[in-house]
Design a protein around this motif. Structure first.
Motif, PDB file in Angstrom:
ATOM      1  N   UNK A   1       0.898  -1.237   0.041  1.00  0.00           N
ATOM      2  CA  UNK A   1      -0.095  -0.260  -0.011  1.00  0.00           C
ATOM      3  C   UNK A   1       1.018   1.265  -0.035  1.00  0.00           C
ATOM      4  N   UNK A   2       2.091   1.282   0.657  1.00  0.00           N
ATOM      5  CA  UNK A   2       2.928   2.328   0.851  1.00  0.00           C
ATOM      6  C   UNK A   2       3.470   2.756  -0.624  1.00  0.00           C
ATOM      7  N   UNK A   3       4.005   1.303  -1.153  1.00  0.00           N
ATOM      8  CA  UNK A   3       4.662   1.739  -2.352  1.00  0.00           C
ATOM      9  C   UNK A   3       3.776   2.169  -3.502  1.00  0.00           C
ATOM     10  N   UNK A   4       2.572   1.858  -3.288  1.00  0.00           N
ATOM     11  CA  UNK A   4       1.668   2.240  -4.701  1.00  0.00           C
ATOM     12  C   UNK A   4       1.351   3.673  -4.393  1.00  0.00           C
ATOM     13  N   UNK A   5       1.045   4.037  -3.055  1.00  0.00           N
ATOM     14  CA  UNK A   5       0.842   5.529  -2.757  1.00  0.00           C
ATOM     15  C   UNK A   5       2.154   6.391  -3.301  1.00  0.00           C
TER      16      UNK A   5
ATOM     17  N   UNK B   1       3.492   6.095  -5.891  1.00  0.00           N
ATOM     18  CA  UNK B   1       3.576   5.707  -7.373  1.00  0.00           C
ATOM     19  C   UNK B   1       4.442   4.929  -7.865  1.00  0.00           C
ATOM     20  N   UNK B   2       4.802   3.820  -7.059  1.00  0.00           N
ATOM     21  CA  UNK B   2       5.856   2.594  -7.640  1.00  0.00           C
ATOM     22  C   UNK B   2       4.656   1.506  -8.155  1.00  0.00           C
ATOM     23  N   UNK B   3       5.381   0.731  -8.802  1.00  0.00           N
ATOM     24  CA  UNK B   3       4.884  -0.553  -9.506  1.00  0.00           C
ATOM     25  C   UNK B   3       5.169  -1.771  -8.587  1.00  0.00           C
ATOM     26  N   UNK B   4       4.142  -2.379  -8.212  1.00  0.00           N
ATOM     27  CA  UNK B   4       4.278  -3.713  -7.234  1.00  0.00           C
ATOM     28  C   UNK B   4       3.803  -4.980  -8.159  1.00  0.00           C
ATOM     29  N   UNK B   5       4.874  -5.965  -8.161  1.00  0.00           N
ATOM     30  CA  UNK B   5       4.607  -7.281  -8.474  1.00  0.00           C
ATOM     31  C   UNK B   5       4.886  -8.121  -7.554  1.00  0.00           C
ATOM     32  N   UNK B   6       3.961  -9.234  -7.316  1.00  0.00           N
ATOM     33  CA  UNK B   6       3.803 -10.111  -6.251  1.00  0.00           C
ATOM     34  C   UNK B   6       3.710 -11.734  -6.825  1.00  0.00           C
ATOM     35  N   UNK B   7       4.199 -12.344  -6.157  1.00  0.00           N
ATOM     36  CA  UNK B   7       4.432 -13.898  -6.762  1.00  0.00           C
ATOM     37  C   UNK B   7       3.341 -14.712  -5.816  1.00  0.00           C
TER      38      UNK B   7
ATOM     39  N   UNK C   1       4.607 -14.573   0.430  1.00  0.00           N
ATOM     40  CA  UNK C   1       4.496 -13.046   0.611  1.00  0.00           C
ATOM     41  C   UNK C   1       5.418 -12.322  -0.135  1.00  0.00           C
ATOM     42  N   UNK C   2       6.087 -12.904  -1.242  1.00  0.00           N
ATOM     43  CA  UNK C   2       7.048 -12.010  -2.051  1.00  0.00           C
ATOM     44  C   UNK C   2       6.280 -10.797  -2.975  1.00  0.00           C
ATOM     45  N   UNK C   3       7.049  -9.720  -2.954  1.00  0.00           N
ATOM     46  CA  UNK C   3       6.663  -8.502  -3.528  1.00  0.00           C
ATOM     47  C   UNK C   3       7.929  -7.840  -4.241  1.00  0.00           C
ATOM     48  N   UNK C   4       7.977  -7.231  -5.269  1.00  0.00           N
ATOM     49  CA  UNK C   4       8.959  -6.623  -6.068  1.00  0.00           C
ATOM     50  C   UNK C   4       8.628  -5.292  -6.456  1.00  0.00           C
ATOM     51  N   UNK C   5       9.239  -4.248  -5.750  1.00  0.00           N
ATOM     52  CA  UNK C   5       8.741  -2.834  -6.024  1.00  0.00           C
ATOM     53  C   UNK C   5       9.622  -2.164  -7.204  1.00  0.00           C
ATOM     54  N   UNK C   6       8.974  -1.865  -8.293  1.00  0.00           N
ATOM     55  CA  UNK C   6       9.850  -1.405  -9.295  1.00  0.00           C
ATOM     56  C   UNK C   6       9.510   0.037  -9.523  1.00  0.00           C
ATOM     57  N   UNK C   7      10.635   0.690 -10.049  1.00  0.00           N
ATOM     58  CA  UNK C   7      10.496   2.055 -10.255  1.00  0.00           C
ATOM     59  C   UNK C   7      11.513   2.259 -11.513  1.00  0.00           C
ATOM     60  N   UNK C   8      11.386   3.520 -12.285  1.00  0.00           N
ATOM     61  CA  UNK C   8      12.466   3.964 -13.172  1.00  0.00           C
ATOM     62  C   UNK C   8      13.843   4.174 -12.510  1.00  0.00           C
TER      63      UNK C   8
END
Length: 370
Positions: A139-143, A145-151, A202-209
């Motif tokens: 939730x914090x990452x989305x706030x 403006x980052x992209x979140x990918x989960x497995x 609970x893997x999440x990968x936070x992605x940004x430019x």
């Protein structure tokens, strides 16, 4: 007289004022009011439907499709066929003779992270629970403006919205598209997730430019190195990899797979992704030819021709185009669907096994050409 004019003007303007006030009120309500939080904004990239053509290739490799969609969303667009080759996904093949129907996530390289690296997208992976702090991190990452990918146990997905008020996660996968899951349901799927190198609760990968996309000569070098590593890998134990895996699968088919269920699982998405990856391999090698020094270019083009014999575009419908793997598919599929009964015929089993060994030989030729 002034009062009379004012009343007349008020009556004349009242409908317009009312409309303006109503519009202002509706806008205020849509933005949220005390006690009624606004609906969370949809975030992140939109994924294509499974099988849709991207740069002439069917979208059947979930992790690489997501990497491509994320890069485009973050203004780091990169050709999909180059991502398939540079990441190594075009050359990856793993098979577990101990459990023929089980998808094998393990590989010598993490092709998802490799694909992101060449696009200039930076990734930060985090895993572990319990659910509440994990979903809070998303939730914090989305706030921000980052992209979140989960497995998840349904494969990788992109999270769009975390709606705490209604305890709902809005997310997308390649196979199912946009979907909504309650927190308890998402918790179960997320905890049982796996990614390229095995289980990952609970893997999440936070992605940004991040940086800039890699130039073609670097992409070519990385892709060829990945090809060599993935095709020649010989792990001492566990699932087989590369050429060794193709040979192990051919041997099992020749003998007869243990159960119908294993055969049905094996000849579904598993074989589709194999065919699409080899199609990508030939296209990738042709594409990087112009970045290869002239003295080495003939070898790269010869390798591309070998992959063209294995599987070549264009697929008229679905994944299968022309080549050895298209012939193999005819041995194990009926109307495009896996049919275990096909391999009850010994002659058909032998034909299917021989075709896979032909694939192995052609891939060895491609390696030798390089």
């Amino acid at each position: 007289m002034a009062d009379e004019v004012s009343r007349r003007d008020l009556l004349r303007k009242f409908p317009a004022l009312f409309r303006k006030s109503a519009s202002r009120m509706a806008k205020s309500m849509s933005e949220g009011s005390p006690g009624k939080p606004a609906k969370p904004k949809f975030r992140g990239p939109r994924l294509p439907a499974r099988g849709r053509l991207i740069d002439g290739l069917p979208a059947v490799h979930p992790w690489i499709v997501i990497a491509h969609a994320v890069a485009e969303h973050l203004s780091r667009r990169f050709p999909y066929l180059l991502l398939m080759g540079a990441s190594g996904e075009a050359f990856r093949f793993a098979y577990d003779p101990e459990d023929p129907g089980r998808p094998v996530p393990g590989a010598a390289v993490n092709t998802f992270l490799a694909a992101l690296a060449v696009t200039g997208v930076s990734a930060r992976a985090t895993h572990g629970g319990p659910f509440e702090p994990a979903i809070g991190g998303v939730e914090v990452a989305l706030g921000k403006g980052l992209v979140v990918v989960v497995a998840t146990s349904d494969g990788p997905g992109v999270v769009h919205v975390v709606d705490r008020k209604n305890s709902i996660v809005s997310w997308s996968t390649l196979d199912d598209g946009r979907r909504e899951s309650s927190f308890p349901e998402f918790d179960v799927l997320w905890e049982a997730g796996a990614w390229m190198n095995g289980p990952a609760p609970w893997l999440r990968v936070t992605l940004e430019r991040g940086g800039t996309p890699r130039p073609l000569d670097q992409v070519a070098k990385v892709g060829v190195e990945s090809m060599r590593m993935l095709l020649t890998a010989k792990p001492p134990e566990g699932p087989r990899q590369g050429l060794q895996a193709i040979e192990a699968l051919a041997d099992d088919i020749r003998r007869g797979l243990p159960t119908d269920l294993q055969a049905e699982r094996l000849f579904g998405n598993f074989i589709e992704t194999f065919a699409a990856s080899r199609m990508a391999a030939g296209m990738f090698l042709r594409a990087i030819g112009r970045a290869i020094p002239p003295e080495d270019r003939d070898g790269v083009l010869a390798a591309a021709r070998a992959y063209g014999e294995i599987h070549a575009p264009p697929p008229a419908e679905g994944v299968f185009g022309t080549g050895v793997l298209a012939e193999f598919a005819e041995c194990v599929l009926v109307d495009g669907r896996p049919d275990p009964a096909c391999l009850e015929d010994e002659a058909r089993r032998i034909r299917a096994a021989d075709l896979l060994l032909q694939v192995r030989d052609l891939e060895q030729q491609a390696l030798d050409a390089l």
